[in-house]
Design an enzyme around this catalytic site. Structure first.
Site, PDB file in Angstrom:
ATOM      1  N   ASP A   3       0.021  -7.746   0.890  1.00  0.00           N
ATOM      2  CA  ASP A   3       0.754  -6.197   1.148  1.00  0.00           C
ATOM      3  C   ASP A   3       1.834  -6.021   1.037  1.00  0.00           C
ATOM      4  OD1 ASP A   3       0.388  -3.445   2.039  1.00  0.00           O
ATOM      5  OD2 ASP A   3      -0.055  -3.634   3.388  1.00  0.00           O
ATOM      6  N   HIS A  43       1.062  -1.207   0.243  1.00  0.00           N
ATOM      7  CA  HIS A  43       0.036  -0.303   0.333  1.00  0.00           C
ATOM      8  C   HIS A  43       0.688   1.204   0.315  1.00  0.00           C
ATOM      9  CE1 HIS A  43       0.195  -0.166   4.568  1.00  0.00           C
ATOM     10  NE2 HIS A  43       0.377   1.122   4.623  1.00  0.00           N
ATOM     11  N   SER A  77       4.884   2.371   8.546  1.00  0.00           N
ATOM     12  CA  SER A  77       4.637   1.137   7.371  1.00  0.00           C
ATOM     13  C   SER A  77       5.788   0.974   6.258  1.00  0.00           C
ATOM     14  CB  SER A  77       3.372   2.180   6.392  1.00  0.00           C
ATOM     15  OG  SER A  77       2.169   1.688   7.081  1.00  0.00           O
TER      16      SER A  77
END
Length: 384
Positions: free
Chosen positions: A162, A132, A240
Site C-alpha cells: 500500500d 490506495h 492516509s
C-alpha cells in the site's frame, strides 16, 4: 524571610503553593514566595517555548502535502426520470437513441474525486503516500502548505504494501521532511500524526507508539504484506499517506488505516524503513519484487500431531516452487529461519522479505520428530 511555625499559617502557604505545579515545593518553603500569577505566566511561557510537538511540526510541516485525485468510472446509465409508459414506447426509445427495452443501458462515465495526504521526502520532488490514495487515478494534484497546487505524476505503486511515489511537476528544490529509523522505535515513545483528515488541512494529533510489528493479517487484511506500527494518535479518513513523526520531527511511519467500530481509536502506520526500501524500488523500476518460497502456512496447535510446541506448520506446498525444490513437505514444521525462532507465520514472512529475491533462507525443520536443515532461495511473486 523565615517561615513561621504556626500550623494554620503554614497550611495557608501550602495552599497557595499547590497551584504552582512547576515550582519545587522545598524552594517555595524556604525562599521568597513568588506572586502566583507572575509565576504561572512564566511557567506557561517556558512550556510554550519548549513544546517539542510545535518544534516537530515546524520541522516537518512545510513538506506535508494534500493529494487531490480524480478518476473516471463507468456507471449504469439512467433514464432521467422519464415515465415508464413512455420508455415502453419503441418509437420514443428509437427517437431519443435509447437502448431497446430489456437491453442493458450504456455505461456513463463519471468523475470521482478523492483526497489523501503525503509528504515530500526528496528535494527533487518525490512524494510518498499510500497506493490506495492514487490507485486508478487520471489526475493528481498536490497541495503545498504555502498554498501552491502542483500537478503530480504517479511514479509507481505497490498494492501489496500500500505504498506509492508521486513526482511533483515543476522546479525544486522542494521542502523535505527528515526520515527517522523505525527499527529503533520503542513502545511508549511519542507519536505525532500530521495530515488532512476530512479535508481539514495540516491537522496535528498526538499520542504514543502503542505497539510494534502488528501483522496486517491479524487486522483482517489478507491482501497486504505489512507489519504495522500501532498508535493511539488520532488517524481519520484523509490522513492516509501522511507522516507519523517522532518527538524530533522525523518520519517514523506512514499513516495508512484506522480501526473503526469495536476497538475504535487504534491507528496503524507503515514503518518508514520498509517504506524507504519500497520507494527506492519504485523510483528505480516502477515496481517492487516481493520474494516468496511457495508454501501455505498455519500455526502449530496442540494435538495436531506435529509433535512440537511451537513453530509454523506447512499446510501446502506449491508445485515447482522454491520450497518444493528444496525438499520441504506438507506437514513439516518450520522452527527457525536464518537462526531466528519462529512462532507465527508473520515471522517467516519477515524472514523471507529480509532474505529477498535470490537471497538465502536457511530453515530448521521438524519432520516426524527429526530435525532437518534446508536451504531455500526465494523468487519473486509471479516468477518461477
Amino acid at each position: 524571610m523565615q517561615v513561621r511555625r504556626d500550623p494554620g499559617r503554614r497550611d495557608l502557604r501550602l495552599g497557595a503553593i499547590s497551584s504552582l505545579a512547576l515550582l519545587p515545593l522545598t524552594v517555595a518553603l524556604v525562599g521568597e514566595l513568588q506572586p502566583p500569577v507572575q509565576a504561572s505566566s512564566r511557567a506557561a511561557a517556558a512550556l510554550g517555548s519548549q513544546s517539542f510537538v510545535a518544534a516537530a511540526v515546524r520541522r516537518a510541516g512545510p513538506a506535508v502535502v494534500t493529494i487531490d485525485t480524480e478518476r473516471t468510472v463507468a456507471v449504469a446509465g439512467s433514464q432521467g426520470g422519464v415515465p415508464s409508459s413512455m420508455l415502453n414506447d419503441p418509437l420514443f426509445r428509437q427517437f431519443f437513441g435509447l437502448p431497446s427495452q430489456g437491453a442493458q443501458p450504456r455505461p456513463v462515465p463519471r468523475t470521482e474525486r478523492g483526497q489523501g495526504s503525503g509528504f515530500v521526502y526528496q528535494a527533487d520532488g518525490l512524494v510518498l503516500t499510500n497506493a490506495h490514495v492514487v490507485e486508478r487515478t487520471s489526475k493528481v494534484t498536490v497541495g503545498m502548505q504555502d498554498g501552491r497546487r502542483i500537478p503530480g505524476t504517479v511514479v509507481g505503486m505497490d498494492k501489496l504494501t500500500d505504498l506509492a511515489v508521486v513526482r511533483l511537476q515543476g522546479k525544486g528544490p522542494w521542502p523535505t521532511v527528515p526520515l527517522g529509523n523505525s527499527d529503533k522505535l520503542e513502545v511508549g515513545e511519542w507519536a505525532i500524526a500530521v495530515g488532512n483528515p476530512f479535508g481539514l488541512d495540516n491537522t496535528v494529533t498526538m499520542g504514543i507508539i502503542s505497539n510494534l510489528n502488528r501483522n496486517a493479517a491479524k487486522l483482517g487484511i489478507t491482501d497486504k504484506r505489512l507489519d504495522l506500527i500501532q498508535t493511539d494518535a488520532a488517524i481519520n479518513p484523509g490522513n492516509s499517506g501522511g507522516p507519523l513523526l517522532n518527538a524530533d520531527g522525523e518520519v517514523i511511519g506512514i499513516n495508512t488505516l484506522v480501526r473503526t467500530g469495536p476497538g475504535a481509536g487504534l491507528g496503524f502506520a507503515i514503518p518508514i524503513n520498509r517504506a524507504r526500501d519500497i520507494a527506492r524500488q519504485l523510483v528505480a523500476s516502477g515496481r517492487v519484487l516481493h520474494p516468496m518460497i511457495g508454501i501455505g502456512m498455519d500455526i502449530v496447535r496442540p494435538g495436531d500431531g506435529t509433535g512440537v510446541a511451537q513453530g509454523v506448520r506447512v499446510a501446502s506446498v506449491v508445485a515447482g516452487g522454491p520450497a518444493q525444490r528444496a525438499g520441504l513437505r506438507q506437514g513439516d514444521v518450520l522452527v527457525t529461519a536464518n537462526g531466528e525462532q519462529l512462532l507465527q507465520p508473520s515471522q517467516l514472512i519477515g524472514a523471507v522479505e529480509k532474505a529477498g529475491v535470490g537471497g538465502t533462507l536457511k530453515l530448521g525443520v521438524s519432520r516426524a520428530g527429526q530435525m532437518v536443515q534446508l536451504t531455500l532461495v526465494p523468487v519473486a511473486i509471479g516468477g518461477g
